[in-house]
Design a protein around this motif. Sequence first.
Motif, mmCIF file in Angstrom:
data_model
loop_
_atom_site.group_PDB
_atom_site.id
_atom_site.type_symbol
_atom_site.label_atom_id
_atom_site.label_comp_id
_atom_site.label_asym_id
_atom_site.label_seq_id
_atom_site.Cartn_x
_atom_site.Cartn_y
_atom_site.Cartn_z
ATOM 1 N N LEU A 45 3.692 -4.344 4.103
ATOM 2 C CA LEU A 45 2.550 -4.216 3.192
ATOM 3 C C LEU A 45 1.495 -5.172 3.714
ATOM 4 C CD1 LEU A 45 1.023 -3.373 0.629
ATOM 5 C CD2 LEU A 45 2.409 -5.020 -0.656
ATOM 6 N N CYS A 46 0.408 -4.646 4.248
ATOM 7 C CA CYS A 46 -0.611 -5.446 4.908
ATOM 8 C C CYS A 46 -1.857 -5.543 4.051
ATOM 9 C CB CYS A 46 -0.965 -4.840 6.274
ATOM 10 S SG CYS A 46 -2.213 -5.764 7.192
ATOM 11 N N GLU A 47 -2.338 -6.758 3.837
ATOM 12 C CA GLU A 47 -3.568 -6.953 3.086
ATOM 13 C C GLU A 47 -4.720 -6.152 3.695
ATOM 14 O OE1 GLU A 47 -5.475 -7.940 0.750
ATOM 15 O OE2 GLU A 47 -3.949 -8.747 -0.561
ATOM 16 N N LYS A 48 -5.666 -5.786 2.834
ATOM 17 C CA LYS A 48 -6.872 -5.119 3.314
ATOM 18 C C LYS A 48 -7.866 -6.176 3.793
ATOM 19 C CE LYS A 48 -9.556 -6.675 0.177
ATOM 20 N NZ LYS A 48 -10.755 -7.473 0.553
ATOM 21 N N PRO A 49 -8.821 -5.856 4.664
ATOM 22 C CA PRO A 49 -8.883 -4.613 5.426
ATOM 23 C C PRO A 49 -7.788 -4.587 6.488
ATOM 24 C CG PRO A 49 -10.505 -6.138 6.268
ATOM 25 C CD PRO A 49 -9.901 -6.796 5.058
ATOM 26 N N LEU A 50 -7.421 -3.398 6.911
ATOM 27 C CA LEU A 50 -6.342 -3.267 7.878
ATOM 28 C C LEU A 50 -6.640 -4.049 9.151
ATOM 29 C CD1 LEU A 50 -3.694 -1.933 8.738
ATOM 30 C CD2 LEU A 50 -5.025 0.076 9.427
ATOM 31 N N GLY A 51 -7.893 -4.028 9.588
ATOM 32 C CA GLY A 51 -8.288 -4.756 10.791
ATOM 33 C C GLY A 51 -9.791 -4.913 10.828
#
Length: 358
Positions: free
Chosen positions: A99-105
Motif C-alpha cells: 500500500l503506497c502513499e499517494k502520489p505514486l511517483g
Amino acid sequence: MTEKEARLLRIGVLGCGPIAQAAHFESCTKARNADLYAICDVAPDLVERMAWTHKPQRTFCDYDAMLADPDLGAVIIATSDAFHVQAAQRALEAGKHVLCEKPLGISVEEVEGLRSVVQRANRIFQVGHMKRFDAGLQAAKSFIDTEMGELLALKAWYCDSTHRYATTDAVQPLLVKSAFARKPTENPKADLRRYFMLAHGSHLVDTARFFAGDIVEVEARLNERFGAHCWFVDVAFASGVIGHLDLTVAVRMDWHEGFQIYGEHGSVVGKTYNPWYFKTSDVEIFRESDATSYRPLGADGHFYRRQVEAFSDVVLHGKQMVGASIDDGVASVRAMAAIERSVATRCPVALADVSGPV
C-alpha cells in the motif's frame, strides 16, 4: 476499538514521519483485520520513539532487513514522494503486498516502470488515495454506477486554506521529527508549484477519475498572485463527460473542497472536510424519478483505517479491490504532468502523449 479478527495481515510501515504518525500507525492498530507488525526508518531515535508509542512487534532501521522477515505480509510506504517507486519495487521483489502513499511517483517514466514490476510480481498493490474510503464519496459513486444513468458533467474543487495549520495542529498528534531523517536530494518544497500539484492535485485528480472514469485530455490555466496558486483545468473524460477542476492553494477562507455531478437521472453535490477532522463528506443525492434528495450519514470517517481494512481484505480473503490500483496511480501522475504541460504550452494536452516529471 474494533474487535480484532482471528486472521490479521502483518503490516510493516516504512517511514516514521508525519503521515505515518498522523495516519498509518493508528490505522494499523485500530484495523479489525491488520496488525502493526513492524516499523522502519533510518532515524534510530524516531524508531525508538514510535516503537514506545505504538508497540509494533519488530523495529528496523534497515529496509532490506524488514523485507527479509518471513512473517511480514505487507508494507505501507509512507516516505517522501521521491522514494515511493524504489521502495515499492523492493517490497514487491521481496514478495510483499504494498500500500503506497499517494502520489505514486513524481514522473511518468518511473511510475510506468513500476507498473511493469507490479504486473510481474503477482502481489496486491494499492495506492493510498484514501478519499475513496470516504463513505460520502462511496455513496455518490454507488448512485452514479447504479442509478444516475449517463453522466453529463463534473465539477470538483480542492482549495486548501491559509488557516489549515491552525486546524491541523489542534487535532493531529504531536508530530515528532529527527535530525537523522532521510531527505530527498532536492527539497520538495523548493518548488511550491510542483509540491502543491503533487500533494493536493493528486487528490483532486483521483476524485474526478473515481467518479467519471479515465481522463484523456486537459486544458489548464494557472494564476499565481500574492503567494497563492490557482489552477483551473478543463477536463475531457473517455466517456464523453466534460469536467472542470479547481485547485487553489491557498484560499483566504475555510477549507473549501467538494464536487457537483450532473447525470441523466439525478445529481450529486458534495462538501468535503479537512481530512484530519476524520469527518465523512456531506453528500446530497437527488433522484429525478421521485424528485427527492437524501443524505447518507457515513458515521465512520476514519478514511485511513478503512483503507487499511479494505487492502487487508483483498490480501487475506481475495475480495475485490475498491481502492486505487497501480493503473489509477499511473493515470493520476499522467494527469498531473499533463496539467503542467498545458499550463506551460497554453494548449490542450492528451494524457497519452505526456512524459517527464510532474
